[in-house]
Design an enzyme around this catalytic site. Sequence first.
Site, short mmCIF file in Angstrom:
data_model
loop_
_atom_site.label_atom_id
_atom_site.label_comp_id
_atom_site.label_asym_id
_atom_site.label_seq_id
_atom_site.Cartn_x
_atom_site.Cartn_y
_atom_site.Cartn_z
N CYS A 110 -8.56 3.45 -21.21
CA CYS A 110 -8.84 2.49 -20.08
C CYS A 110 -9.04 2.91 -18.97
CB CYS A 110 -8.40 0.84 -20.08
SG CYS A 110 -8.86 0.02 -18.96
N GLY A 139 -18.47 -1.81 -30.63
CA GLY A 139 -18.03 -2.54 -29.34
C GLY A 139 -19.11 -3.66 -28.74
N MET A 151 -11.80 -5.64 -26.32
CA MET A 151 -12.39 -5.50 -25.33
C MET A 151 -12.30 -6.72 -24.00
SD MET A 151 -17.16 -4.96 -26.95
CE MET A 151 -16.32 -6.02 -27.42
#
Length: 334
Positions: free
Chosen positions: A106, A239, A24
């Site tokens: 991403c 996450g 992250m």
Amino acid sequence: MSDSRSATSEQTLSNPWRFCLAPMMDWSDRHCRYLWRLMSKQARLYSEMVVTGAILHGDRQRFLNFNQEEHPLALQLGGSDPQELAECSAIAEQWGYDEVNLNCGCPSDRVQKGKIGAVLMKEPELVAECFAAMQQRCAIPVTVKHRIGVDDMEDYDALKHFVVTVADAGCRTFIVHARKAWLKGLSPKENREIPPLDYAAVVRLKQELPQLNIVINGGLNTIEQCSNLLRDLDGVMVGREAYSNPYLMANVDQALFGSSAAIKSRIEVAEAYADYCERQIAEGARLHHMSRHVLGLFAGQPGGRLFRRYLSEHAPKADANADTLRAAFAQVRS
């Protein structure tokens, strides 16, 4: 029959990707990963994404250094040039990482311009070429993290084509974020929330490609949810929940790996992290770069709000140190 089931169970529990913590940006730095490791010895940790140019032309110490306690640890790379990715993979192995992961998920505008992230799902042949070059240069596993689709990739067949194409180059572990990525019209934050989750597509991948290691990511926020998905998949990756509620990690080893080790209390974790911060500050680190990762440690607990307020007010000060962190923990004790 029972021996076979027992062997299968042991093999499943020993899967290195059974429980992972997501890469992250701006969150999963070395300090955050150390905090997570205090609670789980089994979880597989991932670095923030590092673009190849930063490694090849930048400050490698800054981008690659980690605490030895973090193992097993993967370096996530961003890039699309096979030779640059290969060189960075070799460097990652030399640096001591246990895995290299290629970012194909991403959705940020910034990385799209460099042909990095989810935009690569539109070019599975290029991803296969990148993987082959990377794996040729290192002995540690090279894995791929991607979405279930991007923009007009509407159907399951496109997802499977992407995975099969990269698998044909030798890739055996795929970490699948169970949301599509919209490269235009949605921000990275919105891309983590608005496109609907489709766990069924990820499970179908595993059913149709049982020889591959399929790890699911996206929307996971309880150990029970992870346990249920592990009935059909090889691994799970958590996450944002692990960041906002880090104490989730305290039960991972016992619940998902069968560990008999005692579960640390929140205060025990806090005290160990304060000792870590003290060592890091002695080497020149600033407290607020580390203390931000524990803001959620006492979420929902008596005194948790006082703890967060104290830390937010005092940690950014120039003279803040580990005792500042301990004083914040005292808000919870009282």
